[in-house]
Design a protein around this motif. Structure first.
Motif, PDB file in Angstrom:
ATOM      1  N   UNK A  54      -0.281  13.653  -6.581  1.00 42.76           N
ATOM      2  CA  UNK A  54       0.435  13.598  -8.171  1.00 42.76           C
ATOM      3  C   UNK A  54       1.602  12.686  -7.254  1.00 42.76           C
ATOM      4  N   UNK A  55       1.797  11.640  -6.831  1.00 42.37           N
ATOM      5  CA  UNK A  55       2.313  11.093  -5.957  1.00 42.37           C
ATOM      6  C   UNK A  55       3.508  11.529  -5.481  1.00 42.37           C
ATOM      7  N   UNK A  56       4.335  13.123  -5.530  1.00 45.33           N
ATOM      8  CA  UNK A  56       5.355  13.080  -4.985  1.00 45.33           C
ATOM      9  C   UNK A  56       5.716  12.837  -3.890  1.00 45.33           C
ATOM     10  N   UNK A  57       5.059  12.780  -3.095  1.00 44.86           N
ATOM     11  CA  UNK A  57       5.488  12.133  -1.628  1.00 44.86           C
ATOM     12  C   UNK A  57       5.678  10.446  -1.858  1.00 44.86           C
ATOM     13  N   UNK A  58       4.946   9.959  -2.779  1.00 42.12           N
ATOM     14  CA  UNK A  58       5.211   8.192  -2.846  1.00 42.12           C
ATOM     15  C   UNK A  58       6.977   7.735  -3.326  1.00 42.12           C
ATOM     16  N   UNK A  59       6.939   8.869  -3.907  1.00 40.80           N
ATOM     17  CA  UNK A  59       7.921   8.850  -5.334  1.00 40.80           C
ATOM     18  C   UNK A  59       9.145   8.602  -3.947  1.00 40.80           C
ATOM     19  N   UNK A  66       1.437  -1.500  -0.001  1.00 37.86           N
ATOM     20  CA  UNK A  66       0.178  -0.183   0.240  1.00 37.86           C
ATOM     21  C   UNK A  66       0.635   1.693   0.278  1.00 37.86           C
ATOM     22  N   UNK A  67       1.533   2.243  -1.606  1.00 42.08           N
ATOM     23  CA  UNK A  67       2.610   2.954  -1.094  1.00 42.08           C
ATOM     24  C   UNK A  67       2.253   3.664  -0.146  1.00 42.08           C
ATOM     25  N   UNK A  68       0.874   4.564   0.342  1.00 43.97           N
ATOM     26  CA  UNK A  68       1.057   5.762   1.452  1.00 43.97           C
ATOM     27  C   UNK A  68       1.215   5.256   2.095  1.00 43.97           C
ATOM     28  N   UNK A  69       1.306   3.704   2.542  1.00 39.30           N
ATOM     29  CA  UNK A  69       1.937   3.149   4.218  1.00 39.30           C
ATOM     30  C   UNK A  69       2.936   2.613   4.092  1.00 39.30           C
ATOM     31  N   UNK A  70       3.712   3.044   2.947  1.00 32.02           N
ATOM     32  CA  UNK A  70       4.395   2.170   2.811  1.00 32.02           C
ATOM     33  C   UNK A  70       5.963   3.473   2.443  1.00 32.02           C
ATOM     34  N   UNK A  71       5.194   4.437   2.446  1.00 35.54           N
ATOM     35  CA  UNK A  71       6.095   6.042   1.956  1.00 35.54           C
ATOM     36  C   UNK A  71       6.202   6.113   3.260  1.00 35.54           C
ATOM     37  N   UNK A  72       5.333   6.440   4.308  1.00 32.74           N
ATOM     38  CA  UNK A  72       5.120   7.105   5.953  1.00 32.74           C
ATOM     39  C   UNK A  72       6.155   6.306   6.772  1.00 32.74           C
ATOM     40  N   UNK A  73       5.869   4.800   6.323  1.00 29.33           N
ATOM     41  CA  UNK A  73       6.836   3.697   7.568  1.00 29.33           C
ATOM     42  C   UNK A  73       8.132   4.004   7.168  1.00 29.33           C
ATOM     43  N   UNK A  74       8.148   4.598   5.871  1.00 30.55           N
ATOM     44  CA  UNK A  74      10.187   4.776   5.387  1.00 30.55           C
ATOM     45  C   UNK A  74      10.643   5.824   5.874  1.00 30.55           C
ATOM     46  N   UNK A  75       9.596   6.928   5.953  1.00 28.77           N
ATOM     47  CA  UNK A  75      10.266   7.788   6.080  1.00 28.77           C
ATOM     48  C   UNK A  75      10.256   8.611   7.414  1.00 28.77           C
ATOM     49  N   UNK A  76       9.278   7.250   8.447  1.00 28.13           N
ATOM     50  CA  UNK A  76       9.789   7.142   9.760  1.00 28.13           C
ATOM     51  C   UNK A  76      11.423   6.275  10.118  1.00 28.13           C
ATOM     52  N   UNK A  77      11.975   5.171   9.765  1.00 31.41           N
ATOM     53  CA  UNK A  77      12.785   4.680   9.797  1.00 31.41           C
ATOM     54  C   UNK A  77      14.023   5.535   9.797  1.00 31.41           C
ATOM     55  N   UNK A  78      13.772   6.319   7.914  1.00 35.02           N
ATOM     56  CA  UNK A  78      14.711   7.365   7.979  1.00 35.02           C
ATOM     57  C   UNK A  78      15.546   8.679   9.010  1.00 35.02           C
ATOM     58  N   UNK A  79      14.188   8.940   8.856  1.00 37.80           N
ATOM     59  CA  UNK A  79      14.486  10.496   9.432  1.00 37.80           C
ATOM     60  C   UNK A  79      14.050   9.938  11.011  1.00 37.80           C
TER      61      UNK A  79
END
Length: 476
Positions: A419-424, A331-344
């Protein structure tokens, strides 16, 4: 001698305990590091690193005021009363001054300290500093604590119309109080405290210092506040204040935020645009969860705010839980958020809600597992706000809307990251997808070399399952 006990309030400006201690005579300060307690409370390593870096800044600031700082490591809070008693005896302390912390364990610790030092005629004074209003003072007409935010907010705004709390006057340097007395003020490293080091590039995301925090606050007020209501929900743009990290360990005070918000009105409550109103609402959400924790202590004990939701039948699915933790749900938006947290060490607030609701509702995994994971990763991990947000998302908390609120993460993604910028940015495997495909790639791309997992759950089915499960659990 007056002793100022710094906890999650590592600043010298607008610091209640420090200000009032100085009115009573010469001061010294103490910071107690409790690594084993931090682990029990699941504090993130990046948060502890941030704390230690700010502690170095506090040490410099206190030195400039001729206020000695004693730094001591006491692994568990249960041993702090004895340690403080010894310190008070050593330096002939008349009063310990500290700002109120209202978690259950914090209150028990402070009660024990007060009891211990009272045996040697040492006073223990606490001050309201972390909240706008003193705890247990915002009450409904029946003199009961509020359980719904909207009514709580209305009361708070009525109080602010009467008086907006102002920052305290600046602290003045004092005469040197010790000449030859040895003060222990070495700051241990993360590794010495039993934690892994944080990479420098990750540290650089979160600079420390009171002036840094104040500059960040004023930049937000000057550049982002007016359009805050229009930008705050869009994770691809810098629309939020990101001040939570500075508020959390007290580099910045809540009064300083209010003062900046109402600066043009010189301390009077006046809202001139919707951006101001929406940011005030966010500050009051933070206030609300602090008061909930103080008034309903069971939320500090791994229990749901709504006690009837204890009967919900959560699923045990370690594979799905790990996929969620590491941003591999499909689920792209979920994965984007979880990866943002892990990275930052940080995640956009709208995305926090999406990720939390996906775990608790779509995956039907106990919200407490998600709550713990967030605390283990977030640089701004605050128990009250984190617990309140998770319980809201899981429909076990203060939300007035019943359990059938279930965000559709794809719809949320299409609305707030069109536009999917956050996900990308955070899911580069989907960089080649267009603005339509990127929110649910496998709905449009059937023959693809995408190195991206298939969705681990059917959203429609899981929504129906969640509603049925919550309905049954609430009925028991």
């Amino acid at each position: 001698m007056q002793l100022v006990w710094f906890r999650n309030d590592l600043r010298i400006q607008d610091h209640s305990a420090l200000y009032f201690a100085q009115q009573n005579g010469p001061c010294m300060a103490v910071v107690i590091l409790s690594p084993d307690q931090w682990k029990l409370h699941q504090d993130a390593t990046i948060k502890i690193d941030f704390y230690l870096r700010q502690l170095a800044e506090l040490k410099k600031s206190l030195c400039g005021l001729n206020i000695p700082l004693h730094i001591q490591t006491v692994p568990l809070w249960q041993d702090i009363p004895a340690a403080l008693k010894q310190l008070c005896q050593r330096f002939q302390i008349k009063t310990i001054h500290c700002n109120i912390e209202n978690g259950w364990n914090e209150k028990q610790r402070d009660l024990s300290v007060a009891t211990q030092v009272s045996k040697m005629d040492c006073q223990f004074e606490q001050y309201t500093d972390r909240t706008i209003f003193p705890l247990h003072t915002i009450r409904n007409k029946s003199n009961q604590p509020y359980q719904v935010f909207s009514a709580f907010k209305k009361n708070c705004i009525e109080q602010l119309n009467i008086c907006v709390p102002q920052a305290l006057p600046a602290i003045e340097a004092q005469q040197m109080v010790f000449n030859n007395e040895k003060i222990d003020n070495l700051i241990p490293s993360l590794q010495q405290l039993g934690f892994e080091a944080i990479p420098a590039e990750k540290q650089q995301l979160w600079p420390v210092g009171e002036q840094v925090a104040l500059d960040h606050l004023m930049h937000f007020i000057d550049s982002n506040l007016v359009q805050y209501d229009q930008t705050r929900d869009f994770p691809a743009i810098e629309g939020t204040s990101q001040l939570s990290v500075y508020l959390n360990i007290g580099i910045l005070s809540i009064r300083q935020c209010l003062e900046a918000l109402f600066n043009a009105q010189q301390g009077h409550f006046y809202i001139e645009n919707s951006g101001q109103q929406f940011w005030l609402n966010e500050l009051l959400w933070r206030e609300f969860y602090q008061h909930v924790m103080a008034d309903f202590s069971h939320v500090s004990k791994h229990l749901p705010f709504k006690r009837n939701t204890e009967n919900i039948s959560w699923l045990q699915d370690d594979e799905a839980l790990n996929a969620w933790k590491y941003g591999q749900t499909g689920i792209p938006i979920v994965d984007a958020g979880m990866r943002q947290m892990l990275a930052t060490g940080w995640m956009h607030n709208r995305v926090r809600m999406i990720c939390a609701m996906f775990l608790a509702k779509n995956l039907l995994i106990d919200w407490r597992k998600g709550e713990a994971w967030f605390m283990q990763q977030l640089v701004d991990g605050d128990f009250a706000a984190n617990n309140g947000g998770w319980q809201w998302s899981a429909s076990t908390g203060t939300d007035s809307v019943p359990y059938f609120r279930v965000f559709n993460p794809t719809s949320q993604s299409q609305k707030f990251d069109a536009q999917g910028d956050y996900i990308r940015r955070w899911v580069p495997e989907l960089a080649s997808c267009d603005a339509k495909q990127i929110h649910e790639p496998y709905a449009y791309i059937t023959d693809s070399n995408l190195d991206y997992p298939l969705p681990i759950i059917d959203l429609k089915m899981s929504r129906q399952r969640a509603i049925a499960t919550f309905k049954m659990g609430n009925a028991k």
